[in-house]
Design a protein around this motif. Structure first.
Motif, PDB file in Angstrom:
ATOM      1  N   LEU A 174       0.979  -1.069  -0.007  1.00 48.57           N
ATOM      2  CA  LEU A 174      -0.257   0.028   0.053  1.00 48.57           C
ATOM      3  C   LEU A 174       0.986   1.128  -0.056  1.00 48.57           C
ATOM      4  CD1 LEU A 174      -2.734   1.425   0.015  1.00 48.57           C
ATOM      5  CD2 LEU A 174      -2.651   1.116   2.740  1.00 48.57           C
ATOM      6  N   ALA A 175       1.025   2.018  -1.102  1.00 51.58           N
ATOM      7  CA  ALA A 175       1.761   3.215  -1.154  1.00 51.58           C
ATOM      8  C   ALA A 175       1.107   4.223  -0.270  1.00 51.58           C
ATOM      9  CB  ALA A 175       1.855   3.610  -2.585  1.00 51.58           C
TER      10      ALA A 175
ATOM     11  N   ARG B 245      -1.977  10.445   2.761  1.00 58.84           N
ATOM     12  CA  ARG B 245      -2.928   9.720   1.809  1.00 58.84           C
ATOM     13  C   ARG B 245      -2.669   8.320   1.279  1.00 58.84           C
ATOM     14  NH1 ARG B 245      -3.044  14.221  -3.005  1.00 58.84           N
ATOM     15  NH2 ARG B 245      -0.896  14.358  -2.517  1.00 58.84           N
ATOM     16  N   VAL B 246      -3.458   7.641   1.056  1.00 58.77           N
ATOM     17  CA  VAL B 246      -3.192   6.311   0.371  1.00 58.77           C
ATOM     18  C   VAL B 246      -3.603   5.932  -1.018  1.00 58.77           C
ATOM     19  CG1 VAL B 246      -3.346   5.417   2.612  1.00 58.77           C
ATOM     20  CG2 VAL B 246      -5.433   5.445   1.469  1.00 58.77           C
ATOM     21  N   LEU B 247      -3.253   4.902  -1.643  1.00 57.67           N
ATOM     22  CA  LEU B 247      -3.354   4.911  -3.183  1.00 57.67           C
ATOM     23  C   LEU B 247      -4.757   4.020  -3.024  1.00 57.67           C
ATOM     24  CD1 LEU B 247      -2.081   5.457  -5.706  1.00 57.67           C
ATOM     25  CD2 LEU B 247      -1.150   3.162  -5.682  1.00 57.67           C
TER      26      LEU B 247
ATOM     27  N   LEU C  52      -8.447  -0.107  -1.838  1.00 60.98           N
ATOM     28  CA  LEU C  52      -7.149   0.224  -1.951  1.00 60.98           C
ATOM     29  C   LEU C  52      -6.486  -0.461  -3.172  1.00 60.98           C
ATOM     30  CD1 LEU C  52      -6.059  -0.141   1.878  1.00 60.98           C
ATOM     31  CD2 LEU C  52      -6.804   1.763   0.661  1.00 60.98           C
ATOM     32  N   GLU C  53      -5.611   0.339  -3.667  1.00 59.72           N
ATOM     33  CA  GLU C  53      -4.669  -0.212  -4.920  1.00 59.72           C
ATOM     34  C   GLU C  53      -3.465  -0.975  -4.171  1.00 59.72           C
ATOM     35  OE1 GLU C  53      -2.803   1.146  -9.109  1.00 59.72           O
ATOM     36  OE2 GLU C  53      -4.689   2.160  -8.373  1.00 59.72           O
TER      37      GLU C  53
ATOM     38  N   VAL D 251      -5.648   9.515  -1.854  1.00 58.30           N
ATOM     39  CA  VAL D 251      -6.938  10.041  -1.387  1.00 58.30           C
ATOM     40  C   VAL D 251      -6.732   9.960   0.259  1.00 58.30           C
ATOM     41  CG1 VAL D 251      -9.467   9.448  -0.833  1.00 58.30           C
ATOM     42  CG2 VAL D 251      -8.381   8.898  -3.064  1.00 58.30           C
ATOM     43  N   GLY D 252      -7.305  11.070   0.761  1.00 58.75           N
ATOM     44  CA  GLY D 252      -7.007  11.110   2.363  1.00 58.75           C
ATOM     45  C   GLY D 252      -8.017  10.105   2.988  1.00 58.75           C
TER      46      GLY D 252
END
Length: 337
Positions: free
Chosen positions: A51-52, A57-59, A72-73, A130-131
């Protein structure tokens, strides 16, 4: 009269599901963090996923799952550039799939990789970062838990690159769960700051809401504050309400908790009542709290077009909806800027 979607009768509180960020479906697998060769084995594992994370924020995948919900990507480490920090989050508990539809068996290892701004455009478009406040409540339990854990760890690493004792540089150890001072050889571990957040009611079961000095006008929430050194959670409840509202309270009851990684808090929710024999007169402290109001359920519903309540990711909203008896619809967006 309650919100039209509320099935419970007026004047009754309900116990809602867990707080919105108190969701996790993952084996954190702490015993593996210090195993020799774990990091190298992760890179070679075809089932491994990353998870980046960047700047809180996350992907998130461009298209959601079959139900349309965001996902989540999670990517294989071979598809991502070298991160600033790697943190081992744990292993999946159930068989499932990543956002691309690839099968993920139970036990698939997951890491969080933290990136600086320069690397993010090569990983994904800006719209995919995205936060948590925006997406956390829409994620399933696995993804919500991963995102919260990843952001909390990334925030800690970003502020502990240097030793707080001597100022020397630190290095990441124990799969991202500690940092070692290069000068003193001392280990530093992630810290969480406990805070109490309190739903205060009076003998008429009205709820007390306050407006913070840092918020825009007409933003109201339950009262909260950090626990001081040497203080119990229950004592912090009594002290905070006395300081911020000039109100004595008792009958302190624990409701639940959730992480709040903005940047590193644990929100501990309580309910308290105006102390026996005390008046319900409130006096804002004039520094943190500028205005205080008592609301009954009808009054809160009638005020929704004029006041804004906390967002859906907050434990404050969860507490209010538990008191109210069901969902609260507010047309005014919440902002603390």
């Amino acid at each position: 009269m309650l919100h039209p979607d509320v099935p419970t009768p007026a004047g009754s509180a309900r116990t809602p599901a867990a707080p919105p960020l108190a969701r996790e479906h993952l084996d954190r697998d702490a015993v593996s963090r210090a195993l020799p060769g774990r990091a190298e084995a992760f890179l070679a594992d075809p089932q491994a996923r990353v998870l980046a994370v960047h700047d809180g924020r996350v992907l998130v995948a461009g298209s959601g799952g079959a139900d349309g919900a965001p996902r989540l990507e999670l990517r294989h480490p071979s598809t991502l550039p070298e991160p600033v920090v790697r943190s081992y989050l744990g292993r999946t508990l159930d068989a499932g799939a990543d956002a691309a539809g690839a099968a993920l068996p139970a036990g698939a290892p997951i890491e969080a990789w933290s990136y600086e701004t320069e690397a993010t455009s090569a990983i994904a478009d800006e719209s995919h970062w995205v936060g948590l406040r925006r997406v956390a409540t829409a994620l399933d339990d696995r993804d919500a838990g991963l995102a919260i854990e990843a952001v909390a760890l990334a925030n800690w690493h970003a502020t502990h690159r240097f030793c707080p004792g001597c100022g020397s540089a630190t290095e990441v150890v124990t799969s991202g769960w500690a940092r070692r001072c290069l000068a003193e050889d001392r280990l530093r571990f992630p810290r969480t700051d406990p805070a109490v957040i309190v739903l205060v009611t009076d003998d008429e079961d009205r709820v007390l809401l306050g407006s913070n000095a840092m918020w825009e006008q007409d933003r109201f929430s339950v009262l909260a504050g950090f626990v001081e050194p040497g203080e119990s959670l229950e004592a912090a409840v009594v002290r905070e309400i006395g300081e911020e509202a000039g109100l004595p309270v008792d009958r302190v009851e624990y409701l639940g908790s959730q992480p709040w990684p903005f940047p590193a808090s644990l929100m501990c929710a309580f309910r308290a009542r105006v102390a026996h024999g005390a008046a319900s007169t409130v006096v804002p402290d004039g520094e943190e709290i500028l205005e205080l109001r008592w609301f009954d359920r009808d009054g809160l519903r009638d005020a929704l077009g004029r006041v804004a309540l906390p967002g859906e990711t907050s434990i404050a909203r969860w507490m209010l909806e538990g008191w109210y008896g069901g969902p609260i619809s507010s047309s005014m967006p919440w902002s603390t800027s």
